[in-house]
Design a protein around this motif. Structure first.
Motif, PDB file in Angstrom:
ATOM      1  N   SER A 175       0.846  -1.193   0.000  1.00  0.00           N
ATOM      2  CA  SER A 175       0.000   0.000   0.000  1.00  0.00           C
ATOM      3  C   SER A 175       0.887   1.251   0.000  1.00  0.00           C
ATOM      4  O   SER A 175       1.831   1.341   0.790  1.00  0.00           O
ATOM      5  CB  SER A 175      -0.863  -0.024   1.263  1.00  0.00           C
ATOM      6  N   LYS A 210       0.830   2.148  -6.866  1.00  0.00           N
ATOM      7  CA  LYS A 210       0.172   1.305  -7.883  1.00  0.00           C
ATOM      8  C   LYS A 210      -0.892   2.063  -8.666  1.00  0.00           C
ATOM      9  O   LYS A 210      -0.882   2.089  -9.891  1.00  0.00           O
ATOM     10  CB  LYS A 210      -0.474   0.063  -7.211  1.00  0.00           C
ATOM     11  N   ASP A 243      -8.401  -2.139  -5.660  1.00  0.00           N
ATOM     12  CA  ASP A 243      -9.055  -1.659  -4.429  1.00  0.00           C
ATOM     13  C   ASP A 243     -10.576  -1.674  -4.561  1.00  0.00           C
ATOM     14  O   ASP A 243     -11.283  -1.887  -3.584  1.00  0.00           O
ATOM     15  CB  ASP A 243      -8.622  -0.219  -4.128  1.00  0.00           C
ATOM     16  N   HIS A 303     -12.508  -5.248  -3.879  1.00  0.00           N
ATOM     17  CA  HIS A 303     -12.556  -5.910  -2.571  1.00  0.00           C
ATOM     18  C   HIS A 303     -14.001  -6.118  -2.119  1.00  0.00           C
ATOM     19  O   HIS A 303     -14.829  -5.204  -2.267  1.00  0.00           O
ATOM     20  CB  HIS A 303     -11.898  -5.034  -1.501  1.00  0.00           C
ATOM     21  N   MET A 352      -9.954  -3.202   6.807  1.00  0.00           N
ATOM     22  CA  MET A 352      -8.744  -2.367   6.657  1.00  0.00           C
ATOM     23  C   MET A 352      -8.978  -0.982   7.252  1.00  0.00           C
ATOM     24  O   MET A 352      -8.124  -0.437   7.949  1.00  0.00           O
ATOM     25  CB  MET A 352      -8.349  -2.272   5.170  1.00  0.00           C
ATOM     26  N   LEU A 369      -5.571  -7.645   6.450  1.00  0.00           N
ATOM     27  CA  LEU A 369      -6.344  -8.765   5.906  1.00  0.00           C
ATOM     28  C   LEU A 369      -5.580 -10.074   6.120  1.00  0.00           C
ATOM     29  O   LEU A 369      -4.352 -10.102   6.099  1.00  0.00           O
ATOM     30  CB  LEU A 369      -6.574  -8.563   4.403  1.00  0.00           C
ATOM     31  N   ARG A 377      -8.334 -12.519   1.691  1.00  0.00           N
ATOM     32  CA  ARG A 377      -7.837 -12.121   0.363  1.00  0.00           C
ATOM     33  C   ARG A 377      -8.238 -13.086  -0.751  1.00  0.00           C
ATOM     34  O   ARG A 377      -8.340 -12.672  -1.905  1.00  0.00           O
ATOM     35  CB  ARG A 377      -6.316 -11.977   0.397  1.00  0.00           C
ATOM     36  N   TRP A 421     -11.135 -12.047  -3.050  1.00  0.00           N
ATOM     37  CA  TRP A 421     -10.731 -10.843  -3.794  1.00  0.00           C
ATOM     38  C   TRP A 421      -9.791 -11.222  -4.941  1.00  0.00           C
ATOM     39  O   TRP A 421      -9.962 -10.765  -6.086  1.00  0.00           O
ATOM     40  CB  TRP A 421     -10.062  -9.875  -2.804  1.00  0.00           C
ATOM     41  N   SER A 431      -2.146  -5.582  -4.760  1.00  0.00           N
ATOM     42  CA  SER A 431      -0.937  -5.672  -3.933  1.00  0.00           C
ATOM     43  C   SER A 431      -0.181  -6.977  -4.200  1.00  0.00           C
ATOM     44  O   SER A 431       1.046  -6.977  -4.223  1.00  0.00           O
ATOM     45  CB  SER A 431      -1.303  -5.527  -2.457  1.00  0.00           C
ATOM     46  N   LEU A 451       0.827  -9.509  -2.629  1.00  0.00           N
ATOM     47  CA  LEU A 451       2.012  -9.476  -1.774  1.00  0.00           C
ATOM     48  C   LEU A 451       2.756 -10.804  -1.681  1.00  0.00           C
ATOM     49  O   LEU A 451       3.978 -10.821  -1.569  1.00  0.00           O
ATOM     50  CB  LEU A 451       1.605  -9.017  -0.360  1.00  0.00           C
ATOM     51  N   HIS A 497      -8.130   8.120   1.708  1.00  0.00           N
ATOM     52  CA  HIS A 497      -8.071   6.718   1.271  1.00  0.00           C
ATOM     53  C   HIS A 497      -8.412   5.821   2.460  1.00  0.00           C
ATOM     54  O   HIS A 497      -8.026   6.122   3.587  1.00  0.00           O
ATOM     55  CB  HIS A 497      -6.673   6.409   0.751  1.00  0.00           C
ATOM     56  N   PHE A 498      -9.133   4.702   2.178  1.00  0.00           N
ATOM     57  CA  PHE A 498      -9.568   3.861   3.301  1.00  0.00           C
ATOM     58  C   PHE A 498      -8.429   3.150   4.027  1.00  0.00           C
ATOM     59  O   PHE A 498      -8.572   2.710   5.158  1.00  0.00           O
ATOM     60  CB  PHE A 498     -10.610   2.822   2.831  1.00  0.00           C
ATOM     61  N   MET A 499      -7.298   3.023   3.360  1.00  0.00           N
ATOM     62  CA  MET A 499      -6.198   2.227   3.940  1.00  0.00           C
ATOM     63  C   MET A 499      -5.373   3.073   4.890  1.00  0.00           C
ATOM     64  O   MET A 499      -4.718   4.036   4.477  1.00  0.00           O
ATOM     65  CB  MET A 499      -5.316   1.730   2.795  1.00  0.00           C
ATOM     66  N   GLN A 522       1.964  -4.795   5.796  1.00  0.00           N
ATOM     67  CA  GLN A 522       2.123  -4.999   4.357  1.00  0.00           C
ATOM     68  C   GLN A 522       3.553  -5.481   4.059  1.00  0.00           C
ATOM     69  O   GLN A 522       3.760  -6.408   3.289  1.00  0.00           O
ATOM     70  CB  GLN A 522       1.862  -3.676   3.604  1.00  0.00           C
TER      71      GLN A 522
END
Ligand SMILES: Nc1ncnc2c1ncn2[C@@H]1O[C@H](COP(=O)(O)OP(=O)(O)OP(=O)(O)O)[C@@H](O)[C@H]1O
Ligand SMILES: O=C(O)[C@H](O)[C@@H](O)[C@H](O)[C@H](O)CO
Length: 181
Positions: free
Chosen positions: A16, A20, A39, A42, A50, A56, A61, A64, A87, A89, A124-126, A134
């Motif tokens: 995050s 991106k 995003d 989700h 989040m 998460l 995940r 998603w 992401s 990850l 932003h929600f994050m 992350q």
């Protein structure tokens, strides 16, 4: 060096705040390709989690990632190019997404650098507090994965140009004059 199909789907990945959405937006404009924002895909419960400051889990995940994989497959099956942010990850997450014509573009930056970016991002929600989690989850793509890695120190436009150049993609002319007819 990543292999590129003629019409690849690019998965812009990283923690995050790595940039991106920003870079994907510029890139989509330069290439004239469809863009999907991971995003926005989700399940609502993930966003709420989040937003409440909780990282998460794998279980959160998977659904998603399935939605993102469907978006990718629709395009690769039709031979259409595209760009999606995710992401992605962990390697096992990318296993859900990878396939013929899928190239991962890893935006890589230090925790300090990305933390500075998140500190100045608003609306932003994050939450920035999740950045540590992350990085804990992050598994950088390995040589056997079809990917390129970019250091996120340049401007979004420069990063987009680097991606275009390294993948040998054809950008649209920088300035179009519209329909000449
Ligand atoms: N190359 C860049 N140079 C400077 N600032 C950047 C760059 N790319 C992105 N930013 C800024 O960093 C912040 C994070 O970028 P962005 O929202 O695109 O990251 P993200 O990886 O999509 O994050 P998330 O996964 O949380 O949605 C934003 O405020 C953005 O304007
Ligand atoms: O895997 C994850 O933990 C999530 O996907 C996050 O990375 C967010 O979706 C997003 O990047 C924050 O805006």
């Amino acid at each position: 060096m990543a292999k590129t199909a003629q019409q690849p789907v690019l998965v812009i990945m990283g923690v995050s705040g790595s940039g991106k959405s920003t870079v994907a937006g510029v890139l989509a404009g330069r290439l004239g390709w469809d863009l999907a924002e991971g995003d926005d895909l989700h399940p609502e419960a993930n966003v709420a989690k989040m937003q409440a400051g909780h990282a998460l889990s794998d279980e959160d995940r998977w659904p998603w990632l399935d939605i993102i994989a469907d978006w990718i497959k629709e395009r690769t099956a039709a031979g259409k190019p595209g760009i999606i942010t995710c992401s992605a990850l962990k390697k096992r997450y990318r296993d859900v997404l990878r396939g013929e014509g899928v190239v991962f573009v890893f935006l890589q930056g230090s925790k300090d650098k990305i933390s500075d970016r998140l500190a100045s991002r608003h609306g932003h929600f994050m939450p920035a507090s999740l950045l540590e989690s992350q990085f804990d989850a992050l598994e950088a793509p390995t040589e056997d994965e079809n990917h390129i890695s970019l250091c996120v120190s340049a401007s979004p436009a420069e990063e987009a140009e680097e991606i275009i150049e390294r993948l040998g993609l054809e950008a649209q002319p920088a300035h179009t004059t519209g329909d000449a007819a």
